[in-house]
Write a protein that holds these residues in place. Sequence first.
Motif, PDB file in Angstrom:
ATOM      1  N   UNK A 101      -0.992  -3.977  -1.024  1.00 29.82           N
ATOM      2  CA  UNK A 101      -2.344  -4.270  -0.556  1.00 29.82           C
ATOM      3  C   UNK A 101      -2.912  -3.092   0.224  1.00 29.82           C
ATOM      4  N   UNK A 102      -2.092  -2.502   1.091  1.00 33.00           N
ATOM      5  CA  UNK A 102      -2.558  -1.368   1.891  1.00 33.00           C
ATOM      6  C   UNK A 102      -2.836  -0.149   1.019  1.00 33.00           C
ATOM      7  N   UNK A 103      -1.997   0.050   0.012  1.00 33.63           N
ATOM      8  CA  UNK A 103      -2.170   1.224  -0.848  1.00 33.63           C
ATOM      9  C   UNK A 103      -3.403   1.122  -1.730  1.00 33.63           C
ATOM     10  N   UNK A 104      -3.830  -0.100  -2.015  1.00 34.72           N
ATOM     11  CA  UNK A 104      -4.980  -0.289  -2.908  1.00 34.72           C
ATOM     12  C   UNK A 104      -6.174  -0.857  -2.165  1.00 34.72           C
ATOM     13  N   UNK A 105      -6.194  -0.687  -0.838  1.00 35.36           N
ATOM     14  CA  UNK A 105      -7.272  -1.284  -0.036  1.00 35.36           C
ATOM     15  C   UNK A 105      -8.634  -0.718  -0.387  1.00 35.36           C
TER      16      UNK A 105
ATOM     17  N   UNK B 139      -9.657  -4.266  -6.762  1.00 34.40           N
ATOM     18  CA  UNK B 139      -8.495  -5.136  -6.790  1.00 34.40           C
ATOM     19  C   UNK B 139      -8.294  -5.817  -8.140  1.00 34.40           C
ATOM     20  N   UNK B 140      -9.133  -5.548  -9.104  1.00 36.71           N
ATOM     21  CA  UNK B 140      -8.948  -6.166 -10.409  1.00 36.71           C
ATOM     22  C   UNK B 140      -8.722  -5.134 -11.502  1.00 36.71           C
ATOM     23  N   UNK B 141      -8.374  -3.904 -11.139  1.00 34.51           N
ATOM     24  CA  UNK B 141      -8.027  -2.923 -12.152  1.00 34.51           C
ATOM     25  C   UNK B 141      -6.723  -3.331 -12.819  1.00 34.51           C
TER      26      UNK B 141
ATOM     27  N   UNK C 202      -1.136  -5.378 -12.809  1.00 37.46           N
ATOM     28  CA  UNK C 202       0.229  -5.229 -13.310  1.00 37.46           C
ATOM     29  C   UNK C 202       1.232  -5.113 -12.172  1.00 37.46           C
ATOM     30  N   UNK C 203       0.853  -4.378 -11.113  1.00 36.46           N
ATOM     31  CA  UNK C 203       1.748  -4.256  -9.969  1.00 36.46           C
ATOM     32  C   UNK C 203       1.987  -5.607  -9.305  1.00 36.46           C
ATOM     33  N   UNK C 204       0.901  -6.373  -9.118  1.00 36.97           N
ATOM     34  CA  UNK C 204       1.043  -7.692  -8.490  1.00 36.97           C
ATOM     35  C   UNK C 204       1.884  -8.630  -9.369  1.00 36.97           C
ATOM     36  N   UNK C 205       1.620  -8.603 -10.674  1.00 36.93           N
ATOM     37  CA  UNK C 205       2.362  -9.472 -11.587  1.00 36.93           C
ATOM     38  C   UNK C 205       3.843  -9.118 -11.597  1.00 36.93           C
ATOM     39  N   UNK C 206       4.140  -7.838 -11.487  1.00 39.93           N
ATOM     40  CA  UNK C 206       5.541  -7.408 -11.474  1.00 39.93           C
ATOM     41  C   UNK C 206       6.245  -7.901 -10.215  1.00 39.93           C
TER      42      UNK C 206
END
Length: 210
Positions: free
Chosen positions: A129-133, A137-139, A144-148
Motif C-alpha cells: 500500500x505504501x509503495x503504491x500510494x 490502485x487499479x492498475x 496482481x500484487x494484491x491477488x498474489x
Amino acid sequence: MTIRPFPVPAEGQQSRSVVLHRLREWAEGQAEDSIAWYLRDKAVRRRVSRVLRGCAILLGIAGGVVPLISAASAGSGASWGYVLLAMAGGCLAFDHFFGLSSAWMRDIATAQALQRALTEFRLDWTTAELCTATEDHETDLVVQQREKLIRVLVMRTADLVEAETDEWLSEFRSNIGDLSRRSGWPTPAAQSPAGFAHSVEPAARQSDPT
C-alpha cells in the motif's frame, strides 16, 4: 472448523479494489477462524491431559505408599497398591492412545504458525500500500500484487491445517496399530492415505469427545 463462503463478486460489480477488499477480508477471516479453532482445541486437550497426568502421578505415589503403610501396620491392604498403580498406568495409556498431550502441543504450534502467516500477510499488504500510494490502485500490476498476497495467505493457511491433520492421522494410525499388536486384535485393512484423508475432515475432529 467451518469454512467461510467464498465472496463471489456481485453481478455487474466492476471495481477491482472492492473485489480485492472482499477477498482480503475473506482470507484474513479464514486464517483467524483457524487460529481460534486451534486455540480452543488446545485449551480443552491441555486441561484433560493435565488432569490425567496429575491423576497418574497421585495414583502412582499412592500405589507405592499403600504397601509400605500396610507392611508397617501389619495390615492386609498391600494388594491395593497394585490396583492404584494399574489405575495410574491406565491414565497414562488413555492420554497416550488418544494423543491428548501431543495434540495440544500440535495445536499451539499450528496456531503460532498461522498467526505468523497472518502477520506477514498484513505487513506485506501494508508495505505494498505504501509503495503504491501515489499510483493508480487499479492498475494491472497492483491488482496482481494484491491477488498474489491473498493467494499466498490462503495457501499457507490450508497447508498448515493440512500438515497438522496429516500428523494427527499418522499418530492415530500408529496408536491403532500399537493397540492391535498389544491386544492381539486383527489389524484393520489398510486404507490409502488419500482416501482416508478425505474421509476424515478437520471438521469431524470437532466432534471428537477427546
